[in-house]
Design a protein around this motif. Sequence first.
Motif, short mmCIF file in Angstrom:
data_model
loop_
_atom_site.label_atom_id
_atom_site.label_comp_id
_atom_site.label_asym_id
_atom_site.label_seq_id
_atom_site.Cartn_x
_atom_site.Cartn_y
_atom_site.Cartn_z
N PRO A 190 0.70 -1.17 -0.05
CA PRO A 190 0.02 0.07 0.04
C PRO A 190 0.75 1.14 0.00
CG PRO A 190 -1.05 -1.64 1.53
CD PRO A 190 0.25 -2.42 1.06
N ARG A 191 1.85 1.45 0.58
CA ARG A 191 2.98 2.59 0.75
C ARG A 191 3.46 2.91 -0.58
NH1 ARG A 191 4.30 5.00 5.20
NH2 ARG A 191 3.80 3.83 7.10
N GLN A 192 3.38 1.80 -1.60
CA GLN A 192 4.22 2.08 -2.88
C GLN A 192 3.19 1.61 -3.99
OE1 GLN A 192 6.16 0.02 -0.61
NE2 GLN A 192 7.02 1.82 -0.03
N SER A 193 1.90 1.71 -3.66
CA SER A 193 0.65 1.40 -4.62
C SER A 193 0.79 2.31 -5.78
CB SER A 193 -0.60 1.50 -3.70
OG SER A 193 -0.76 2.82 -3.43
N VAL A 220 -7.56 6.88 -6.89
CA VAL A 220 -7.53 5.29 -6.97
C VAL A 220 -6.14 4.89 -6.83
CG1 VAL A 220 -8.34 3.50 -8.57
CG2 VAL A 220 -9.50 5.71 -8.66
N PHE A 221 -6.34 3.70 -5.97
CA PHE A 221 -5.07 3.14 -5.55
C PHE A 221 -5.13 1.67 -5.85
CE2 PHE A 221 -5.80 6.81 -3.09
CZ PHE A 221 -4.57 7.42 -3.10
N LEU A 222 -3.87 1.07 -6.33
CA LEU A 222 -3.78 -0.34 -6.85
C LEU A 222 -2.58 -1.14 -5.99
CD1 LEU A 222 -4.87 -2.84 -8.44
CD2 LEU A 222 -3.26 -2.44 -10.21
N SER A 223 -3.04 -2.00 -5.19
CA SER A 223 -1.82 -2.61 -4.33
C SER A 223 -2.17 -4.00 -4.13
CB SER A 223 -1.49 -1.83 -3.02
OG SER A 223 -2.75 -2.03 -2.04
N ASN A 224 -1.09 -4.66 -3.38
CA ASN A 224 -1.53 -6.02 -3.22
C ASN A 224 -2.61 -6.28 -2.26
OD1 ASN A 224 -0.13 -5.11 -0.78
ND2 ASN A 224 1.43 -6.70 -1.14
N LEU A 278 -4.20 6.93 3.09
CA LEU A 278 -3.28 5.96 3.58
C LEU A 278 -2.99 6.46 4.93
CD1 LEU A 278 -1.16 3.89 3.03
CD2 LEU A 278 0.47 5.36 2.46
N LYS A 279 -3.33 5.55 5.95
CA LYS A 279 -2.95 5.71 7.33
C LYS A 279 -2.11 4.34 7.84
CE LYS A 279 -7.03 8.40 8.32
NZ LYS A 279 -8.25 8.56 9.17
#
Length: 401
Positions: free
Chosen positions: A161-164, A171-175, A253-254
């Motif tokens: 998430p930190r490097q999403s 809009v954020f895409l992560s694992n 992001l928290k």
Amino acid sequence: MATEPRKPPLQLVARLRRVLGGQAGWGGVIVQILFVAAVVWIGYEIVENARANLQAQRIASGFGFLSNTAGFAVSQALIPYSETDTYARVFFVGLLNTLLVSIVGIIIATIIGVLVALGRLSPNWLLARISGGYVELIRNLPLLFQILFWYLAVLATLPSPRQSISLFGTVFLSNRGLIVPDPVPQQGFGVFVSAIVIAVAASLLMRFHARRQLFAAGVKVTIWPFVLGMLVGLPALAILIFGAPFAFDMPQLKGFNFAGGAKVLPEFAALTIALSTYTAAFIAEIVRAGIQSVPKGQMEAGASLGLSRGETLRLVVIPQAMRVILPPLTNQYLNLTKNSSLAVAIGYPDLFSVFAGTTLSQTGQAVEIIALTMGVYLLISLVTSAIMSFYGWRLNRSLAT
């Protein structure tokens, strides 16, 4: 001099036939009675054996366990759910998750399958070969392998998430999945939805009128500007008069994860993509076979009427091909719904995973839980078959007239 053998009288022959026929009929009835009795006896023995085993293991029978507290969390719930809710709530949470992935998978698989089928029939050599390669590759790989491929080899390799991967900072895409703004209904939401329903209903009526004019009088009516105007204009007018229908809860992001927004789980994405692409390969072959079953003269007839290739396919060929397409297409829809139970391999909380899996391991109510799960899958399959049969009946009726 040899004498000719005497033939039996006709009355005697008829009597023998009646006697033998009666014996054969009674014999068939006796066999059926014995078969039903054997089935009833086997069923009774199974029930008694299960009841004795449950009593020996001191496991209470019945559905009273559904009112007990579940005590475990579910990663995705379309209805409010917490660990203090009952097993009955878990059942409905899993059922809705199964219906969600099945409906979304059916829609996507149908779209991909039709496009691939048209690609295989295209005169473009490259497009036809790519579509054929897709079909041959996807349908010859096990479905479970494809689910694990999308989940472990594709989605699990996305950044944390930190490097999403961010799109416009909203809009954020992560694992952890896809995080998008969550729409929260406001005061004008009901009017906005009503405007959309009215626009869609009016568009369908205009389409029905245009098709009737085309088939009855041979007059081609252009309706797309009016349809587009209603689908855009009525909701826009509702927004101008009653205000925005919803506000957006933006993700932030928290710590090591996002707060707020709506999340699409990687398990849901992997399962939906795998089911859709796998089933689409079979649907493509079904649609291609259906189109090719229609005589080529139908395409020539459509061209002689001034219709384009796409209009001929949509208005002339596809309606006739649907008689061939519908039965195997229904089977593929049923297979997709039942194959969704493979979600247990990647932890997606469908009905089989949270009810026939976690709930069964906690309560030990094997007979009741398995019976409920079987009944739900049977009911979904019967409803799907009924819907497709009704559509086929309407199609045959329209073609007959």
